[in-house]
Design a protein around this motif. Structure first.
Motif, short mmCIF file in Angstrom:
data_model
loop_
_atom_site.label_atom_id
_atom_site.label_comp_id
_atom_site.label_asym_id
_atom_site.label_seq_id
_atom_site.Cartn_x
_atom_site.Cartn_y
_atom_site.Cartn_z
N MET A 1 -11.13 1.75 14.15
CA MET A 1 -11.05 2.34 12.53
C MET A 1 -9.69 2.70 12.35
N LEU A 2 -9.02 3.76 13.36
CA LEU A 2 -7.75 4.20 13.05
C LEU A 2 -6.67 3.00 12.96
N GLY A 3 -6.87 1.95 13.96
CA GLY A 3 -5.95 0.79 13.83
C GLY A 3 -6.14 0.20 12.48
N ILE A 4 -6.99 0.17 12.02
CA ILE A 4 -7.51 -0.75 10.60
C ILE A 4 -6.76 0.28 9.54
N PHE A 5 -6.98 1.55 9.61
CA PHE A 5 -6.18 2.22 8.77
C PHE A 5 -4.88 2.21 8.79
N GLU A 6 -4.07 2.04 9.99
CA GLU A 6 -2.68 1.97 10.08
C GLU A 6 -2.26 0.67 9.65
N ARG A 7 -2.98 -0.48 9.84
CA ARG A 7 -2.67 -1.74 9.31
C ARG A 7 -2.44 -1.77 7.85
N LEU A 8 -3.58 -1.35 7.32
CA LEU A 8 -3.79 -1.08 5.71
C LEU A 8 -2.58 -0.26 5.04
N ALA A 9 -2.35 0.77 5.72
CA ALA A 9 -1.35 1.62 5.31
C ALA A 9 0.04 0.93 5.15
N LEU A 10 0.41 0.23 6.37
CA LEU A 10 1.49 -0.59 6.30
C LEU A 10 1.65 -1.48 5.23
N GLU A 11 0.53 -2.51 5.09
CA GLU A 11 0.46 -3.35 4.19
C GLU A 11 0.60 -2.71 2.77
N ALA A 12 -0.13 -1.66 2.47
CA ALA A 12 0.02 -1.00 1.05
C ALA A 12 1.55 -0.46 0.96
N GLY A 13 1.99 0.29 2.09
CA GLY A 13 3.40 0.55 1.89
C GLY A 13 4.66 -0.43 1.66
N ARG A 14 4.36 -1.49 2.07
CA ARG A 14 5.34 -2.70 1.81
C ARG A 14 5.19 -3.18 0.35
N GLU A 15 3.78 -3.04 -0.04
CA GLU A 15 3.94 -3.34 -1.51
C GLU A 15 4.43 -2.11 -2.28
N VAL A 16 4.13 -1.08 -1.90
CA VAL A 16 4.86 0.03 -2.72
C VAL A 16 6.31 -0.21 -2.92
N MET A 17 6.54 -0.37 -1.77
CA MET A 17 8.31 -0.82 -1.67
C MET A 17 8.97 -1.78 -2.56
N ARG A 18 7.97 -2.79 -2.47
CA ARG A 18 8.65 -3.92 -3.62
C ARG A 18 8.39 -3.25 -5.03
N VAL A 19 7.44 -2.70 -5.35
CA VAL A 19 7.71 -2.15 -6.85
C VAL A 19 8.65 -1.18 -6.96
N TYR A 20 8.94 -0.31 -5.85
CA TYR A 20 9.83 0.76 -5.86
C TYR A 20 11.27 0.06 -6.20
N ARG A 21 11.47 -1.09 -5.64
CA ARG A 21 12.85 -1.70 -5.55
C ARG A 21 12.96 -2.21 -6.81
N THR A 22 12.09 -3.13 -7.42
CA THR A 22 11.98 -3.83 -8.67
C THR A 22 11.87 -3.17 -9.90
N GLY A 23 11.37 -1.86 -10.00
CA GLY A 23 11.03 -1.16 -10.86
C GLY A 23 9.66 -1.37 -11.68
N CYS A 24 9.19 -0.72 -12.55
CA CYS A 24 7.86 -0.84 -13.05
C CYS A 24 7.55 0.20 -14.36
N ALA A 25 6.85 -0.24 -15.12
CA ALA A 25 6.48 0.70 -16.05
C ALA A 25 5.58 1.83 -15.81
N VAL A 26 5.78 3.16 -16.10
CA VAL A 26 4.92 4.25 -15.91
C VAL A 26 3.83 4.51 -17.22
N ASP A 27 2.55 4.59 -16.62
CA ASP A 27 1.47 4.69 -17.85
C ASP A 27 0.91 6.29 -17.54
N GLN A 28 0.35 6.47 -18.56
CA GLN A 28 -0.20 8.10 -18.50
C GLN A 28 -1.73 7.91 -18.21
N LYS A 29 -2.33 8.60 -17.37
CA LYS A 29 -3.88 8.69 -17.26
C LYS A 29 -4.46 9.56 -18.27
N SER A 30 -5.65 9.79 -18.28
CA SER A 30 -6.19 10.65 -19.34
C SER A 30 -5.94 12.23 -19.07
#
Length: 262
Positions: A1-30
């Protein structure tokens, strides 16, 4: 399970950094907190991976909960996911935002990973073993080292929130006496205590369980503990609370050893 957590965190982190570099809109939650494409895409990656690998374990994820999506009965075991802890840091172009995945069993954060994709800092914890993980530029794990809390000595190093400091936190810091103060965002505060870079993390402000579970799991695996102000271990899976909403945390103090002030 920990290995899957690590893999998913890395995959998600890669996507977070893609958005960080390209920029995005900021919305407001309730609740007026910010949310971005990075939060949403990171959560999609993590939840898809968890549900494929562990279909019998419910998931509690920040953006789904915000949208009103949560299992009516979590049972004894469930996942807590914060796809982007420190969204304010992300929006303000700081570096200490994190991806967080945790398993809670019996109210205890048992397994967790915390990944800061902008700096590459990566921590994992399971019962009796906490690690700092080294990655390369391709988001591949290339090294590990064990971490553990330290026995504090004066002056204590206190780690506090950069974006959410409060008068109560300031008063606690003064009560400790001479202390070095480190200001950092997101769940990295738990990890600094876990890795013997700090001694105490007092939080006298608003947090939710997905904000804290993964970092708390790392800290406990490293020999520390997070306690509420009455000295009890911070518990998870809090629902139907008399004075607060589901999954909201009370104030707490995360410490390197049982000898820390509580």
């Amino acid at each position: 399970m920990l290995g899957i957590f690590e893999r998913l965190a890395l995959e998600a982190g890669r996507e977070v950094m893609r958005v960080y570099r390209t920029g995005c809109a900021v919305d407001q939650k309730s609740d007026s907190s910010p949310v971005t494409e990075a939060d949403r895409e990171s959560e999609k990656i993590i939840l898809a991976g968890l549900r494929a690998a562990f279909p019998g374990i419910p998931c509690v994820a920040e953006e789904e909960v915000s949208a009103g999506v949560v299992a009516p009965d979590l049972g004894d075991t469930f996942f807590l996911v914060d796809p982007l802890d420190g969204t304010k840091e992300f929006v303000n172009r700081r570096t200490d935002f994190t991806v967080n995945i945790a398993l809670v069993r019996g109210g205890v954060p048992e397994i967790g990973v915390v990944f800061a994709p902008c700096t590459g800092r990566f921590f994992s914890g399971r019962p009796g073993k906490a690690e700092s993980i080294e990655i390369n530029d391709d988001y591949q794990i290339v090294g590990r080292r064990p971490i553990s809390v330290r026995a504090g000595s004066a002056p204590l190093t206190i780690v506090a929130s950069r974006s959410h400091n409060t008068p109560e936190t300031e008063a606690y810091i003064r009560s400790v006496g001479a202390a070095e103060l480190v200001s950092v965002g997101s769940s990295l505060k738990f990890c600094l205590v876990a890795s013997a870079e700090a001694d105490v993390y007092p939080r006298f402000g608003r947090t939710m369980e997905w904000d804290t579970a993964a970092g708390d799991a790392v800290l406990r695996a490293a020999g520390g503990m997070t306690r509420t102000l009455d000295g009890k271990p911070l518990a998870y899976g809090k629902r139907k609370q008399r004075d607060d909403e589901d999954f909201a945390n009370p104030h707490f103090i995360a410490c390197g050893t049982a000898a820390r002030p509580t």
